[in-house]
Enzyme design. Structure first.
Site, short mmCIF file in Angstrom:
data_model
loop_
_atom_site.label_atom_id
_atom_site.label_comp_id
_atom_site.label_asym_id
_atom_site.label_seq_id
_atom_site.Cartn_x
_atom_site.Cartn_y
_atom_site.Cartn_z
N ALA A 220 0.81 -1.22 -0.03
CA ALA A 220 -0.02 0.02 -0.08
C ALA A 220 0.92 1.29 -0.07
CB ALA A 220 -1.04 -0.11 1.34
N VAL B 88 6.32 -9.36 2.53
CA VAL B 88 5.37 -10.46 2.25
C VAL B 88 6.05 -11.80 2.02
CG1 VAL B 88 3.37 -9.15 1.52
CG2 VAL B 88 4.81 -10.25 -0.31
N SER C 70 -2.35 -9.79 -13.67
CA SER C 70 -1.87 -8.89 -14.62
C SER C 70 -2.29 -9.41 -16.15
CB SER C 70 -0.35 -8.70 -14.75
OG SER C 70 0.08 -7.94 -15.73
N TYR D 21 8.17 -12.73 -14.72
CA TYR D 21 7.13 -11.94 -14.15
C TYR D 21 5.75 -12.47 -14.81
CZ TYR D 21 4.01 -8.12 -13.38
OH TYR D 21 3.01 -7.23 -13.03
N PRO E 296 -4.48 -5.92 -14.90
CA PRO E 296 -4.31 -4.69 -15.49
C PRO E 296 -3.26 -4.88 -16.77
CG PRO E 296 -4.08 -4.57 -13.21
CD PRO E 296 -4.17 -5.95 -13.38
N PHE F 128 6.43 0.96 -10.72
CA PHE F 128 6.59 -0.42 -11.26
C PHE F 128 7.65 -0.58 -12.03
CE2 PHE F 128 5.96 -4.09 -14.24
CZ PHE F 128 5.67 -5.00 -13.38
#
Ligand SMILES: NC(=O)c1ccc[n+]([C@@H]2O[C@H](COP(=O)([O-])OP(=O)(O)OC[C@H]3O[C@@H](n4cnc5c(N)ncnc54)[C@H](OP(=O)(O)O)[C@@H]3O)[C@@H](O)[C@H]2O)c1
Length: 253
Positions: A11, A62, A141, A154, A184, A191
């Site tokens: 975030a 994470v 994505s 990726y 998206p 990014f």
């Protein structure tokens, strides 16, 4: 969204940050995590001032299972009944061919985009099942639909996000919990700067000659998928800039 408890990973920037802003505007209670605490504290201050939002911020990588447990111990008990998990933290590293790539970077991308998402899901979904309510929104994505040159690792991680979303939907089909995979295309965020290891000039070229999506466009979609009636599950949303057909097919002026 009033008083819904929304947990957002990643975030501190881009889509995650815009999503936090969008949900704060709607009156949600936010549990925000990322590694950059300076950015999270500044966002918390802004959201409290602008919307009177209740915002809790947590330092979290994470990839670290133990740290996820510790974050949960620090969440006030009454807020552990998370309504919406937005699994957004993620990144790409470089654009090298597999045979020329950096194996340590493969680890970072796979560990963050796949394993981090799985760890958070594993941590949060059991309570959702117990409470018989919840929504998992994963940030996939278009890269997970078609590979593009230089994006192998990726793209593979985002294909994994699609199949984790599909599989989880099956695993909890007997519950009222919904699973959404948002896919998206090009969104202008940090990014590409991260992908190119801080090379802002190279990153800027990605967005030259095309009007990319904005993080706010995606935040609106996240909010929409969470706002439809309880009996409606939006499984997938694929959204691109108008001049993008797939991850690798972009028309630039
Ligand atoms: N931009 C695009 O074109 C695009 C297109 C499709 C999908 N996506 C996906 O959208 C998501 C958000 O990306 P973005 O475009 O908003 O990029 P961004 O601006 O670089 O934001 C990425 C966020 O992920 C967090 N993050 C990265 N590694 C992490 C880790 N190990 N632990 C915790 N948080 C971590 C970052 O926070 P810290 O660095 O503070 O930890 C940051 O908040 C990603 O999953 C990305 O793959 C992006």
């Amino acid at each position: 969204m009033k008083d819904k408890i929304v947990f957002i990973s990643g975030a501190s920037s881009g889509i995650g940050e815009a999503t936090a802003r969008r949900f704060a505007k709607e009156g949600a209670i936010l549990l925000l995590c990322a590694r950059n605490m300076e950015k999270l504290h500044s966002l918390k201050g802004e959201l409290e001032k602008e919307y009177g939002a209740k915002v809790y911020v947590y330092e979290l990588d994470v990839r670290d299972k133990k740290a996820i447990d510790e974050v949960f111990e620090n969440i006030p008990k009454e807020l552990r009944n998370i309504d919406i998990l937005v699994n957004n933290a993620g990144l790409a590293q470089g654009l090298e061919k597999v045979q020329e790539g950096v194996p340590e970077e493969f680890d970072v991308v796979i560990d963050t985009n796949i394993k981090g998402l799985l760890y958070l899901t594993r941590k949060i979904v059991p309570t959702m099942i117990e409470n018989q309510k919840g929504h998992v929104i994963n940030m996939g994505s278009v890269a997970g639909i078609h590979a593009y040159p230089g994006g192998t690792i990726y793209c593979a991680t985002k294909a994994a996000v699609k199949f984790i979303s599909d599989g989880l939907r099956m695993d909890i089909v007997h519950t009222p919990i919904r699973v959404t995979n948002i896919q998206p295309g090009i969104v202008e965020t940090n990014f590409s700067v991260i992908r190119f290891h801080g090379d802002k000039e190279r990153a800027a070229k990605v967005y030259e000659g095309i009007k990319p999506l904005t993080p706010e466009d995606i935040a609106d979609i996240v909010l929409y998928t969470a706002s439809v009636p309880d009996h409606v599950q939006i499984c997938e949303v694929t959204v691109t800039a108008t001049h993008q057909a797939t991850g690798g097919v972009v028309y630039k002026k």
